[in-house]
Design an enzyme around this catalytic site. Structure first.
Site, PDB file in Angstrom:
ATOM      1  N   HIS A   1       0.812  -1.232   0.000  1.00 28.62           N
ATOM      2  CA  HIS A   1       0.000   0.000   0.000  1.00 28.62           C
ATOM      3  C   HIS A   1       0.845   1.282   0.000  1.00 28.62           C
ATOM      4  CE1 HIS A   1       0.457   0.375   4.351  1.00 28.62           C
ATOM      5  NE2 HIS A   1      -0.517  -0.439   4.684  1.00 28.62           N
TER       6      HIS A   1
ATOM      7  N   HIS B   1      -6.475  -8.020  14.406  1.00 29.34           N
ATOM      8  CA  HIS B   1      -6.404  -6.831  13.543  1.00 29.34           C
ATOM      9  C   HIS B   1      -7.157  -7.123  12.247  1.00 29.34           C
ATOM     10  CE1 HIS B   1      -5.031  -3.311  11.575  1.00 29.34           C
ATOM     11  NE2 HIS B   1      -3.879  -3.734  11.108  1.00 29.34           N
TER      12      HIS B   1
ATOM     13  N   GLU C   1      -7.095  -5.608   9.297  1.00 25.61           N
ATOM     14  CA  GLU C   1      -6.527  -5.236   7.994  1.00 25.61           C
ATOM     15  C   GLU C   1      -6.378  -6.500   7.148  1.00 25.61           C
ATOM     16  OE1 GLU C   1      -3.053  -2.784   8.400  1.00 25.61           O
ATOM     17  OE2 GLU C   1      -3.230  -2.017   6.341  1.00 25.61           O
TER      18      GLU C   1
ATOM     19  N   ASP D   1      -4.344  -7.922   5.208  1.00 28.21           N
ATOM     20  CA  ASP D   1      -3.185  -8.826   5.176  1.00 28.21           C
ATOM     21  C   ASP D   1      -3.266  -9.853   6.315  1.00 28.21           C
ATOM     22  OD1 ASP D   1      -2.875  -6.521   6.724  1.00 28.21           O
ATOM     23  OD2 ASP D   1      -0.700  -6.548   6.617  1.00 28.21           O
TER      24      ASP D   1
ATOM     25  N   HIS E   1      -2.164  -0.246  15.095  1.00 29.24           N
ATOM     26  CA  HIS E   1      -2.199   1.049  14.478  1.00 29.24           C
ATOM     27  C   HIS E   1      -3.547   1.399  13.862  1.00 29.24           C
ATOM     28  CE1 HIS E   1      -1.810  -0.303  10.141  1.00 29.24           C
ATOM     29  NE2 HIS E   1      -1.636  -1.420  10.793  1.00 29.24           N
TER      30      HIS E   1
ATOM     31  N   ASP F   1       0.241  -5.993  14.511  1.00 29.22           N
ATOM     32  CA  ASP F   1       1.280  -5.300  13.739  1.00 29.22           C
ATOM     33  C   ASP F   1       2.359  -4.646  14.608  1.00 29.22           C
ATOM     34  OD1 ASP F   1       0.473  -6.024  11.229  1.00 29.22           O
ATOM     35  OD2 ASP F   1      -0.709  -4.228  10.850  1.00 29.22           O
TER      36      ASP F   1
ATOM     37  N   TYR G   1       9.363   0.167   9.480  1.00 30.30           N
ATOM     38  CA  TYR G   1       7.979  -0.149   9.860  1.00 30.30           C
ATOM     39  C   TYR G   1       7.464   0.882  10.860  1.00 30.30           C
ATOM     40  CZ  TYR G   1       3.855  -2.973  10.425  1.00 30.30           C
ATOM     41  OH  TYR G   1       2.552  -3.388  10.410  1.00 30.30           O
TER      42      TYR G   1
ATOM     43  N   HIS H   1       3.996  -9.594  11.326  1.00 34.35           N
ATOM     44  CA  HIS H   1       4.941  -9.527  10.192  1.00 34.35           C
ATOM     45  C   HIS H   1       6.362  -9.694  10.722  1.00 34.35           C
ATOM     46  CE1 HIS H   1       2.003  -7.858   7.353  1.00 34.35           C
ATOM     47  NE2 HIS H   1       1.697  -6.912   8.219  1.00 34.35           N
TER      48      HIS H   1
END
Lengths: 53, 397
Positions: B28, B82, B84, B86, B148, B167, B193, B226
């Site tokens: 992104h 989370h 998101e 991914d 986040h 994350d 990051y 990650h």
């Protein structure tokens, strides 16, 4: 009545609308919002809001 | 041969069952030059539990890894830390395949998942401090809004001391090794990051670290969504996050610029010489060759930002508008800086850049500008600007 914006996520507290989902009916001015109320989007406290200029 | 994809055991009961994305280079709008991993974790408790999933196309990889230790249909609880995509992209299909007893997320996560996947199986909300009994093992939840996203939460497996931090404390780094001590060159990716994902929420990061400190919370292992799992440098990554969040700029300057006929570049290089002569560590980033996410990374520990733009049709150069808009959103703090640039006609861009720096909260020096090609005097002004900023960086702030 003055609107306040969350500095973290950008949510705007509009006293005309209030936050009915969290017990604040329409026409609740910022001063009457309880100190333990949190931003309904991101969860930060009242201190993280500033007046909308 | 048999299926090569295996789960990786990380503690007595916990297995990594994620996916490695070697191909991704644009996440992104963040450049992932070393790929990434989507970490999902399986707790082999009495009630087998899956923490987070992977990006949708990687579902088969995750399923294969789970299948190497357990029949996926035996999973009884799924936790979404989370929303998101991914980490949640594979969730709708997974739920159809395994039909777990229960799926949980934070209250904001329940809403966010519904807004992503409109016909998703029901998800139940868990609250701050709540915990679930996995059959002898407790998994507790801590809300971490804006670390986040509003929905972000941590899960903590008390028996093994593993913090599943979504994350937080993560990085984009594809590897076949799963632990921090096996990937010794992680530092730049961890900083990148933080700079690109967490910087705007630095106050929230500091509050979290403070809470950890005051409550004596000290996980044995941090398992992010990650990159590597922290088992050796758990304390170091937390202390690095603290340092990055405090944003005490060091004696380092980042010069970003673009150029049309080489004149703004000449000013950039003269300013860089001035900074270097003052002993300031200086990074020069031509914006048609540099990625905005690397600029954010270099700026993380820098004290100064100098931005040079030529004027094109009365505007700043588009690459500079890109990086300035991006950096503004990241809310960097305590920086000093200046605008500079060459122009042909009226030179509007220099003021535009200066205004953008002020809007970003950068404390600015007088800009340096020159018409067309810089002469000796213009180069000297740029050099002086570099020296002045270098001197200011040495003042106590």
């Amino acid at each position: 009545m003055k609107k306040y914006v969350c500095k973290v996520c950008g949510y705007i507290y509009d006293p005309e609308v209030g936050d009915p989902e969290h017990g604040l009916p329409p026409q609740t001015p910022w001063e009457a919002v309880p100190a333990d109320w949190v931003c309904p989007i991101c969860g930060v406290s009242k201190e993280d809001f500033e007046p909308v200029e | 041969m048999k299926e090569p994809l295996k789960a990786v055991r990380i503690t007595d009961k916990v297995y990594w069952v994620g996916a490695v994305d070697w191909d991704i280079r644009d996440f992104h709008g963040y450049s992932t030059n070393r790929g990434t991993s989507y970490n999902a974790y399986l707790i082999l408790a009495e009630k087998p539990t899956l923490i987070d999933t992977v990006k949708a196309p990687f579902l088969p990889e995750m399923m294969a890894r789970i299948s190497s230790v357990i029949d996926p249909k035996a999973i009884r609880l799924v936790v979404s830390n989370h929303s998101e995509m991914d980490h949640s992209g594979a969730l709708p299909e997974l739920l159809k395949l395994i039909e777990p007893e229960k799926v949980v997320a934070s209250p904001a996560g329940v809403k966010a998942l519904r807004a992503h996947f409109h016909d998703l199986a029901p998800v139940q909300a868990v609250k701050e401090g709540e915990s679930l009994d996995l059959g002898g093992d407790r998994l507790s939840f801590r809300m971490t809004p804006m670390l986040h996203w509003p929905d972000s939460m941590f899960s903590y497996l008390e028996s093994d001391g593993v913090l599943f931090s979504n994350d937080a404390f993560g990085m984009h780094l594809a590897s076949l090794s799963r632990f921090d001590d096996e990937v010794p060159d992680w530092r730049y990716e961890a900083a990148k990051y933080y700079a690109n994902i967490l910087l705007p929420f630095s106050d929230i990061v500091l509050a979290l670290l403070d809470k950890f400190d005051k409550t004596g919370f000290s996980p044995k292992m941090i398992a992010p969504d990650h990159g590597p799992i922290w088992r050796k440098d758990v304390k170091m990554i937390m202390s690095l996050w603290g340092a990055w969040a405090r944003q005490k700029g060091t004696d380092k300057a980042v010069i970003v610029f673009d150029t049309m006929w080489g004149s703004t570049e000449k000013l950039a290089l003269a300013a860089a010489e001035g900074l270097a002569a003052g002993g300031t560590k200086t990074v020069v980033m031509p914006m048609r060759l540099s990625h905005r996410s690397d600029v954010a990374t270099e700026l993380l520990d820098a004290g100064a930002l100098l931005v040079g733009s030529p004027t094109i049709n009365r505007q700043m150069f588009p690459t500079m508008a890109d990086v300035l808009s991006y950096l503004k959103g990241l809310k960097p703090r305590s920086k000093i800086g200046a605008a500079f640039g060459s122009y042909g006609w009226a030179g509007e861009s220099i003021q535009q850049v200066q205004d953008a720096l002020v809007a970003m909260g950068v404390s600015t020096c007088e800009p340096v500008k020159c018409q067309y090609v810089p002469d000796a005097a213009a180069l000297a002004s740029a050099y002086d600007l570099g020296q002045k900023i270098s001197a200011k960086l040495k003042e106590p702030r």
